[in-house]
Enzyme design. Structure first.
Site, PDB file in Angstrom:
ATOM      1  N   ASP A 198       0.876  -1.168   0.000  1.00 32.71           N
ATOM      2  CA  ASP A 198       0.000   0.000   0.000  1.00 32.71           C
ATOM      3  C   ASP A 198       0.917   1.223   0.000  1.00 32.71           C
ATOM      4  O   ASP A 198       1.510   1.571   1.024  1.00 32.71           O
ATOM      5  CB  ASP A 198      -0.888  -0.038   1.251  1.00 32.71           C
ATOM      6  CG  ASP A 198      -1.726   1.228   1.414  1.00 32.71           C
ATOM      7  OD1 ASP A 198      -1.490   2.206   0.672  1.00 32.71           O
ATOM      8  OD2 ASP A 198      -2.603   1.234   2.286  1.00 32.71           O
ATOM      9  N   GLN A 201       0.861   6.406   1.090  1.00 32.45           N
ATOM     10  CA  GLN A 201       1.599   7.443   1.827  1.00 32.45           C
ATOM     11  C   GLN A 201       3.086   7.468   1.496  1.00 32.45           C
ATOM     12  O   GLN A 201       3.825   8.245   2.103  1.00 32.45           O
ATOM     13  CB  GLN A 201       1.421   7.240   3.345  1.00 32.45           C
ATOM     14  CG  GLN A 201      -0.003   7.378   3.823  1.00 32.45           C
ATOM     15  CD  GLN A 201      -0.594   8.781   3.620  1.00 32.45           C
ATOM     16  OE1 GLN A 201       0.130   9.755   3.369  1.00 32.45           O
ATOM     17  NE2 GLN A 201      -1.901   8.880   3.693  1.00 32.45           N
ATOM     18  N   CYS A 362      -8.871   6.388   9.881  1.00 34.80           N
ATOM     19  CA  CYS A 362      -9.168   5.102   9.222  1.00 34.80           C
ATOM     20  C   CYS A 362      -8.153   4.041   9.631  1.00 34.80           C
ATOM     21  O   CYS A 362      -7.693   3.242   8.796  1.00 34.80           O
ATOM     22  CB  CYS A 362      -9.192   5.242   7.699  1.00 34.80           C
ATOM     23  SG  CYS A 362     -10.486   6.322   7.129  1.00 34.80           S
TER      24      CYS A 362
END
Ligand code: PLP
Length: 405
Positions: A198, A201, A362
């Protein structure tokens, strides 16, 4: 390039909020857009708007060329081997759901295991829980310590013959932790486990090289990297993408359809059913070229400097506690303040034009781990300055005065 010049590229930064100059410190949620991205969107609609891959007329050909050129820019940006390995999706969230559904359908069976880490965003938890529920598989978690670092030394104990995939964040959106992915991926591959990263960021803050990382999948969102909303990227190694079934069915992803049977196109089109976000894909490529032109040396040095400056300044505020102290970190600082709820911190600093995020970001399991309901979070981008961090500190001091602390 001079910081004032960079700031002049972002029209929104000239705004006054509650009569104060905007201090935008919520870049982990979404970034502001430079003029070249806004121009790319307008140019597309004013000059070449037409649906892609279908028409034989001038506008459709121009639009298709611009869309496919954007894919090549993405390929070079992350150093993928082939443009076909870069799939346009809506967001990081959609990219992870695509892999969970498609890879999950093909490769995950009852009692298999999917491994994630303790510091994942809900986007990299919930899709895996859903596929585990569907398949009777199990979600396993790599723990972290109170600094907000994963227990890398003991990593191999979480791998088993049943582990079918490791899905892990490159950088935590709450703690800022930069995970040592090359080592983690090497270890996972030694156990024949593919890895999804992921990169929501990380891609905006460091030079991503998917071949150097050797990850099997990499995801990021356009809106967090100075591009538009509604567009994101799923990178996948060609052999995985070829082996995976389509995620959605519809126009553009088929070779032939009869009522009895449908055959699918090759990658990437197999995974791009329907009309994609054409203007947004093209404008995303403008954002990536803008970052390339700034240069990664500038971006990483500037953002490191902001982070160090902010940590030093925040550490001097009495009653303020920074959550997570990882050794390797990027662009994000979460904190709490004695006697003030994070939502109140956010509301008060907003009165001084300072935009920060408050809540669970989140990532409820991280809040549970630190036994806190929420944090305030500041996150930096290429246009932020020391002066803006000074404004934040002043606004925090005003919040303390208001609460008589
Ligand atoms: N992963 C991480 C680490 C994030 O920080 C975010 C968004 O904040 C996401 C995934 C989801 O990104 P998006 O909402 O663009 O799909």
């Amino acid at each position: 390039m001079n910081i004032d010049t960079i700031r002049s590229h972002f029209p929104i930064l000239k705004k006054l909020i509650h009569k104060h100059p905007l201090v935008y410190l919520d870049n982990a949620a979404t970034t502001q857009k430079p003029q070249c991205v806004l121009d790319a969107l307008e140019d597309y609609y004013c000059e070449i708007n037409a649906n892609i891959h279908r028409g034989v007329y001038y506008l459709s050909e121009k639009s298709t060329q611009a869309f496919e050129k954007a894919r090549c820019i993405v390929q070079r940006f992350i150093n993928a081997q082939h443009p076909q390995e870069c799939i346009f999706v809506k967001s990081t969230t959609e990219a992870i759901n695509l892999v969970a559904r498609s890879f999950g359908d093909q490769f995950i069976k009852e009692n298999d295991e999917i491994l994630i880490s303790a510091m994942e965003h809900h986007s990299n938890i919930v899709p895996w829980q859903m596929i585990c529920q569907n398949k009777g598989a199990h979600l396993k978690i790599i723990p972290m310590n109170t600094k907000g670092e994963l227990s890398i030394d003991t990593l191999s104990q979480y791998f088993s013959k049943k582990t079918k995939l490791l899905a892990i964040t490159h950088v935590s959106n709450v703690l800022g932790t930069l995970n040592p992915l090359r080592d983690i991926i090497k270890e996972a591959h030694a156990h024949n486990i593919p890895v999804l990263v992921d990169g929501a960021q990380s891609a905006p803050h460091l030079k991503v090289d998917v071949q150097d990382l050797d990850c099997d999948f990499f995801t990021f969102s356009g809106h967090k990297i100075y591009g538009p909303t509604g567009i994101g990227i799923l990178y996948g190694k060609a052999h995985w993408l070829k082996a995976m079934p389509p995620y959605q069915g519809g126009g553009e992803m088929i070779l032939q359809v009869t009522f009895e049977k449908t055959t699918y196109k090759e990658i990437p089109f197999k995974f791009e059913a329907g009309t994609p976000a054409i203007a947004e894909a093209i404008a995303l490529s403008s954002a990536l070229e803008y970052l390339n032109a700034l240069g990664w040396d500038y971006i990483t040095t500037h953002e490191r400097d902001l982070l160090d400056y902010a940590i030093d300044a925040l550490s001097l505020v009495p009653g303020l506690k920074i959550i997570g102290t990882p050794q390797e970190r990027i662009g994000v600082i979460s904190f709490t303040m004695d006697g003030i709820h994070p939502h109140d911190i956010g509301t008060i600093v907003d009165q001084f034009g300072v935009a920060i995020r408050t809540g669970h970001h989140c990532a409820m399991p991280i809040m549970d781990f630190f036994s806190i309901p929420a944090t305030a979070r500041v996150s930096f981008g290429i246009y932020n300055t020391h002066e803006e961090i000074d404004c934040l500190i002043k606004a925090l001091q005003e919040a303390k005065l208001l609460f008589k602390l």
